[in-house]
Design a protein around this motif. Structure first.
Motif, short mmCIF file in Angstrom:
data_model
loop_
_atom_site.label_atom_id
_atom_site.label_comp_id
_atom_site.label_asym_id
_atom_site.label_seq_id
_atom_site.Cartn_x
_atom_site.Cartn_y
_atom_site.Cartn_z
N GLU A 160 0.83 -1.20 0.00
CA GLU A 160 0.00 0.00 0.00
C GLU A 160 0.86 1.24 0.00
N THR A 210 -14.84 15.53 -4.03
CA THR A 210 -15.76 14.40 -4.00
C THR A 210 -16.76 14.56 -5.13
N GLU A 213 -17.53 -0.06 -9.12
CA GLU A 213 -16.81 0.37 -7.92
C GLU A 213 -15.34 -0.02 -7.99
N SER A 231 -12.21 2.52 -8.07
CA SER A 231 -11.22 2.41 -7.00
C SER A 231 -9.80 2.23 -7.53
N GLN A 265 -9.14 8.03 -3.93
CA GLN A 265 -8.89 7.57 -2.56
C GLN A 265 -9.96 6.56 -2.13
N LYS A 266 -11.22 6.80 -2.54
CA LYS A 266 -12.31 5.91 -2.15
C LYS A 266 -13.43 6.03 -3.17
N THR A 277 -17.46 4.37 -3.83
CA THR A 277 -18.55 3.50 -3.41
C THR A 277 -19.69 3.62 -4.42
N ASP A 311 -14.17 9.86 -3.87
CA ASP A 311 -13.24 10.83 -3.29
C ASP A 311 -11.95 10.73 -4.10
#
Length: 123
Positions: free
Chosen positions: A37, A47, A66, A70, A76-77, A79, A90
């Motif tokens: 990571e 966002t 998703e 990702s 970063q994120k 959903t 994000d």
């Protein structure tokens, strides 16, 4: 008898084509993934939230979108909520922009199945 076989064949075909691109990345050992990571500093956090039309299932469609989001550089994120037909991403606006996010979603599967609408960006 012929009608029953035809109906069964049709149902099986629909089952296989209703969710496009269900393949996912292979799972890795948790120790390996934590060692690999990267810690990145977000210079321009934003966002994006938007609606996605065309999803037919949670595991095939929503999960695939998703995962694609990702895996984008700068995200970063991500959903995707199948029930609400919504996505939230994000991301670092210094690396990525909303247009690239929209194109990634709309190009998933066959390139015509998913449509992004009501795209909103918050800084």
């Amino acid at each position: 008898m012929n009608f029953t076989k035809s109906l069964l064949s049709l149902l099986i075909t629909l089952l296989f084509i209703s969710c496009k691109e269900t393949a996912s990345k292979p799972l890795s050992n948790s120790k390996e993934s934590t060692a690999e990571e990267k810690v990145t500093v977000v210079t321009k956090p934003e966002t994006a939230s938007f609606k996605i039309e065309g999803m037919t299932c949670a595991m095939g469609c929503a999960k695939t979108i998703e995962t694609k989001l990702s895996n984008m550089n700068g995200v970063q994120k991500a959903t995707v909520d199948f029930d609400k037909k919504e996505a939230t991403v994000d991301f670092d606006a210094a690396i990525l922009n909303a247009d690239k996010i929209k194109k990634t979603v709309e190009s998933a599967a066959d390139g015509e199945t998913y449509k992004v609408s009501d795209l909103k960006i918050k800084s």
